[in-house]
Design an enzyme around this catalytic site. Structure first.
Site, PDB file in Angstrom:
ATOM      1  N   ARG A 261       0.858  -1.182   0.000  1.00 60.79           N
ATOM      2  CA  ARG A 261       0.000   0.000   0.000  1.00 60.79           C
ATOM      3  C   ARG A 261       0.896   1.234   0.000  1.00 60.79           C
ATOM      4  O   ARG A 261       1.940   1.246   0.675  1.00 60.79           O
ATOM      5  CB  ARG A 261      -0.882   0.037   1.251  1.00 60.79           C
ATOM      6  CG  ARG A 261      -2.061  -0.898   1.223  1.00 60.79           C
ATOM      7  CD  ARG A 261      -3.106  -0.501   0.174  1.00 60.79           C
ATOM      8  NE  ARG A 261      -4.278  -1.355   0.213  1.00 60.79           N
ATOM      9  CZ  ARG A 261      -4.454  -2.432  -0.550  1.00 60.79           C
ATOM     10  NH1 ARG A 261      -3.536  -2.788  -1.419  1.00 60.79           N
ATOM     11  NH2 ARG A 261      -5.562  -3.146  -0.463  1.00 60.79           N
TER      12      ARG A 261
ATOM     13  N   GLU B  21      -4.043   7.099  -4.721  1.00 59.79           N
ATOM     14  CA  GLU B  21      -4.365   6.569  -6.054  1.00 59.79           C
ATOM     15  C   GLU B  21      -5.691   7.120  -6.561  1.00 59.79           C
ATOM     16  O   GLU B  21      -6.597   7.295  -5.757  1.00 59.79           O
ATOM     17  CB  GLU B  21      -4.435   5.034  -5.987  1.00 59.79           C
ATOM     18  CG  GLU B  21      -3.083   4.441  -5.629  1.00 59.79           C
ATOM     19  CD  GLU B  21      -3.141   2.940  -5.350  1.00 59.79           C
ATOM     20  OE1 GLU B  21      -4.196   2.331  -5.587  1.00 59.79           O
ATOM     21  OE2 GLU B  21      -2.130   2.396  -4.904  1.00 59.79           O
TER      22      GLU B  21
ATOM     23  N   HIS C 157      -1.433   0.043  -9.913  1.00 60.16           N
ATOM     24  CA  HIS C 157      -2.004  -0.932  -8.961  1.00 60.16           C
ATOM     25  C   HIS C 157      -2.592  -2.147  -9.692  1.00 60.16           C
ATOM     26  O   HIS C 157      -3.794  -2.409  -9.633  1.00 60.16           O
ATOM     27  CB  HIS C 157      -3.072  -0.274  -8.080  1.00 60.16           C
ATOM     28  CG  HIS C 157      -3.323  -1.023  -6.795  1.00 60.16           C
ATOM     29  ND1 HIS C 157      -3.597  -0.408  -5.600  1.00 60.16           N
ATOM     30  CD2 HIS C 157      -3.325  -2.357  -6.525  1.00 60.16           C
ATOM     31  CE1 HIS C 157      -3.771  -1.324  -4.660  1.00 60.16           C
ATOM     32  NE2 HIS C 157      -3.609  -2.526  -5.205  1.00 60.16           N
TER      33      HIS C 157
END
Ligand code: 8YV
Length: 322
Positions: free
Chosen positions: A241, A270, A288
């Site tokens: 993360r 993000e 991601h």
């Protein structure tokens, strides 16, 4: 004697945020699930009308059920997550209220570990930057691409030797790498070298791979001091993360040449990626995609639905968190 009316079936399940098409379809056809509007004002009105019927919320690990939403759902019994991470959900509040949580472990381990390996190779060998060199016509115009550093046989630190961390270590062992790690406690049965702190780990290795869960416990763990310990010849890979890394410190270290490079699949906010990173050939940037294969996402969707069905029929989860 009056027989109580059966509880209405519709509205027990709440979808939070977009999900895999298989999950969305089942939520609609099998569970007549409600869907929380994306817009805040509309979500507020929606919750005024429906909140007290919701027993189970289904969301991605990133969206989850945050503190505010959880407080609005008085009858919430379980949060079913599509994803192994569940840092979008207030796990402390859930524990305090006895709300059960599930995630989708194991089925995505290989895909995420493959992504870490790809980032590792790419950031050390600069394959993506070399690809851009070819596409720009620089091979013909400017000649050979500059030499890079060697990727096999390096000392690599894994922050978080869990399922994904171990799968990354296994892949790197095939490259002849020496594996070091940091967890809260040493992992029984592993021969990898344990370090009692992230700082110690970073000082001992050439590349640091972040594979620890996100959330309040790990926020900011990879800070300026850890990046300084890796140093100008060191590299960072993050498939966990963005919150685990102090992104401001990372951008500064990279732009000032105090860190050799970074391979990143995750970011602090993000889909925002700091502009300064986009200009650097010393970083590899992915949107991601760690678990984003057709096969893995299908397995994640199926496991999500198995958890949901299990909760609604037996009050148990197939893969509870913790
Ligand atoms: C997904 C992930 O991108 O499992 C996780 O924790 O980060 C990824 O697999 C996400 O959960 C759903 O879109």
């Amino acid at each position: 004697m009056t027989v109580p009316a059966p509880a209405p079936r519709t509205g027990h399940v709440l979808q939070v945020g977009p999900l895999h098409p298989l999950v969305e379809e089942a939520l609609d056809t099998e569970f007549s699930a409600l869907r929380l509007p994306d817009d805040d004002a509309a979500a507020g009105q929606f919750l005024d009308r429906h909140a007290d019927r919701v027993r189970v919320a289904v969301g991605s690990g990133r969206t989850g059920v945050g503190t505010e939403l959880m407080r609005r759902l008085p009858r919430l019994e379980a949060v079913v997550h599509f994803g192994v991470g569940y840092d979008g959900t207030d796990a402390a509040e859930a524990a305090a209220r006895g709300i059960a949580l599930s995630n989708t472990p194991d089925v995505l381990t290989d895909a995420v570990a493959d992504t870490a390996l790809a980032l590792y190779l790419d950031v050390l060998r600069r394959f993506s930057a070399a690809d851009r060199w070819v596409r720009r016509g620089d091979w013909e115009a400017r000649g050979n691409y500059p030499l890079t550093v060697h990727a096999s046989g390096r000392r690599v630190g894994i922050l978080g030797l869990g399922r994904i961390g171990r799968a990354v270590a296994h892949r790197l062992e095939a490259l002849g790498c020496e594996i070091h790690y940091h967890n809260r406690r040493p992992v029984p049965g592993t021969e990898h070298t344990y370090h009692g702190s992230v700082l110690e780990l970073a000082a001992a290795v050439e590349v640091l791979v972040v594979a620890v869960p996100g959330g309040p416990d790990s926020a900011g763990t990879v800070d300026a001091a850890v990046l300084a310990a890796l140093g100008p010849e060191g590299f960072l890979v993050n498939v966990a993360r963005g919150s685990v890394v102090d992104e401001t410190a990372l951008v500064e270290a990279l732009t000032q040449g105090r860190l050799g490079g970074a391979g990143l699949d995750v970011f602090a906010a993000e889909p925002h990626v700091p502009e300064a990173l986009r200009e650097l050939d010393s970083v590899v940037l992915l949107p991601h995609v760690g678990s984003a294969t057709v096969q893995t996402r299908r397995e994640m969707a199926e496991l999500t639905l198995r958890n949901l069905r299990s909760w609604l029929t037996s009050g148990t989860l197939v893969t509870p968190v913790g």
